[in-house]
Motif scaffolding. Structure first.
Motif, short mmCIF file in Angstrom:
data_model
loop_
_atom_site.label_atom_id
_atom_site.label_comp_id
_atom_site.label_asym_id
_atom_site.label_seq_id
_atom_site.Cartn_x
_atom_site.Cartn_y
_atom_site.Cartn_z
N VAL B 37 0.84 -1.28 -0.42
CA VAL B 37 0.20 0.29 0.18
C VAL B 37 1.40 1.49 0.18
O VAL B 37 1.71 0.94 1.20
CB VAL B 37 -0.37 -0.27 1.56
CG1 VAL B 37 -1.74 0.99 1.20
CG2 VAL B 37 -1.57 -1.37 1.02
N TYR B 95 4.18 0.94 1.91
CA TYR B 95 4.11 -0.13 3.39
C TYR B 95 4.33 -1.61 2.12
O TYR B 95 3.23 -2.21 1.59
CB TYR B 95 2.85 0.36 4.11
CG TYR B 95 3.34 1.50 4.71
CD1 TYR B 95 1.85 3.32 4.19
CD2 TYR B 95 3.98 1.89 5.63
CE1 TYR B 95 2.60 4.28 4.78
CE2 TYR B 95 3.61 3.28 6.53
CZ TYR B 95 2.95 4.70 5.89
OH TYR B 95 3.30 5.68 6.43
N TRP B 113 1.36 -3.66 9.62
CA TRP B 113 1.95 -3.07 9.02
C TRP B 113 4.02 -2.30 8.69
O TRP B 113 3.58 -2.29 10.35
CB TRP B 113 1.62 -1.06 8.79
CG TRP B 113 -0.27 -1.58 8.37
CD1 TRP B 113 -1.01 -1.91 9.23
CD2 TRP B 113 -0.64 -0.90 7.04
NE1 TRP B 113 -2.07 -1.58 8.31
CE2 TRP B 113 -2.38 -0.47 7.55
CE3 TRP B 113 -0.07 -0.21 6.18
CZ2 TRP B 113 -2.92 -0.04 6.50
CZ3 TRP B 113 -1.01 0.71 5.12
CH2 TRP B 113 -2.29 0.67 5.45
N GLY B 114 4.31 -2.51 7.94
CA GLY B 114 5.77 -1.70 8.22
C GLY B 114 5.61 -0.57 8.67
O GLY B 114 4.69 0.33 8.21
#
Lengths: 107, 123
Positions: B37, B95, B113-114
Motif C-alpha cells: 500500500v 508500506y 503494517w511496516g
C-alpha cells in the motif's frame, strides 16, 4: 472501483470534545468498512473493522456505526493522543480502497 | 510479534527502476498473503498489489499494472516490489502489509503494517 469520500477534511476540536467523522461510499459496501488512525511518521493502525467492531486494544471511546454507503467514526471524548489523521477503507470489493482521510487537529 | 521492515527506497530519476524489499518475522510468512500500500506525501492511502501465500497468484490495482511486479521468497521471508518506468506520481511511502488469509485477490482489512520506505521520483 469503490470511491470513499471522507468529511470533513479537517476537524478542529479541543481535548474532551466529541469527534464525529464521516465516510461515504460510492455504492453499498454492506458493513465491510474499517477505520484506521495514522500519526505523523507512523503507519496506519486499525481501529474499527466491519463498521462497528473495535480492533484489539482499542479504547472504548472509539466507536463506529453505519452500513451500506454511510459510515461514522465517533470519538466520544478526545484525548491528546487522538489528534491524528483517520482513514476509512472498504473490503467489500476488489481492490480494497481507502478514503482521502480526515485530520483531527487541536483547536 | 509481527515485524515488517521495508528497505530499498530512495531517489530515482523518472523512467528509472527500483526494487523494494520487506523482511518479515514473528509469523509463518509462507502462510499469508502479503500486500503493498502506498501513500503520496500529504495524501491518502492507495492500494498497490497483493500476492498469495505461495506466490502463485498476484493482483494489482489498475494504475499499477504493467509497471509494478510483486513477488516473494518464502525461504527468505521476504516480499518484493519491482517498480519500473517510474513517474513523479509514484513518489510515495510504500508500506508492506501482512494479510490475514493465504489467498490474494480477496479484499481484507490490514492489521499489520511496516513502517514504510520512501520512494522519490525526481530528476
Amino acid at each position: 472501483e469503490i470511491v470513499l469520500t471522507q468529511s470533513p477534511a479537517t476537524l478542529s476540536l479541543s481535548p474532551g470534545e466529541r469527534a464525529t467523522l464521516s465516510c461515504r461510499a460510492s455504492q453499498s459496501v454492506s458493513s465491510y468498512l474499517a477505520w484506521y488512525q495514522q500519526k505523523p511518521g507512523q503507519a496506519p493502525r486499525l481501529l474499527i473493522y466491519d463498521a462497528s467492531n473495535r480492533a484489539t486494544g482499542i479504547p472504548a471511546r472509539f466507536s463506529g456505526s453505519g452500513s451500506g454507503t454511510d459510515f461514522t467514526l465517533t470519538i466520544s471524548s478526545l484525548e491528546p493522543e487522538d489528534f491524528a489523521v483517520y482513514h476509512c477503507q472498504q473490503r467489500n470489493y476488489w481492490p480494497p480502497t481507502f478514503g482521502g482521510g480526515t485530520k483531527v487537529e487541536i483547536k | 510479534e509481527v515485524q515488517l521492515v521495508e528497505s530499498g527506497g530512495g531517489l530515482v530519476q523518472p523512467g528509472g527502476s527500483l526494487r523494494l524489499s520487506c523482511s518479515a518475522s514473528g509469523f509463518t510468512f509462507s502462510s499469508y498473503a502479503m500486500h503493498w500500500v502506498r501513500q503520496a506525501p500529504g495524501k491518502g492511502l492507495e492500494y498497490v498489489s497483493a500476492i498469495s501465500s505461495n506466490g502463485g497468484s498476484t493482483y494489482y490495482a489498475d494504475s499499477m499494472k504493467g509497471t509494478f511486479t510483486i513477488s516473494r521468497d518464502n525461504s527468505k521471508n521476504t516480499l518484493y516490489l519491482q517498480m519500473s518506468s517510474l513517474r513523479a506520481e509514484d513518489t510515495a511511502v510504500y508500506y508492506c502489509v501482512k494479510g490475514d488469509i493465504a489467498a490474494a485477490g480477496i479484499a481484507e482489512y490490514f492489521q499489520h503494517w511496516g513502517q514504510g520506505t520512501l520512494v522519490t521520483v525526481s530528476s
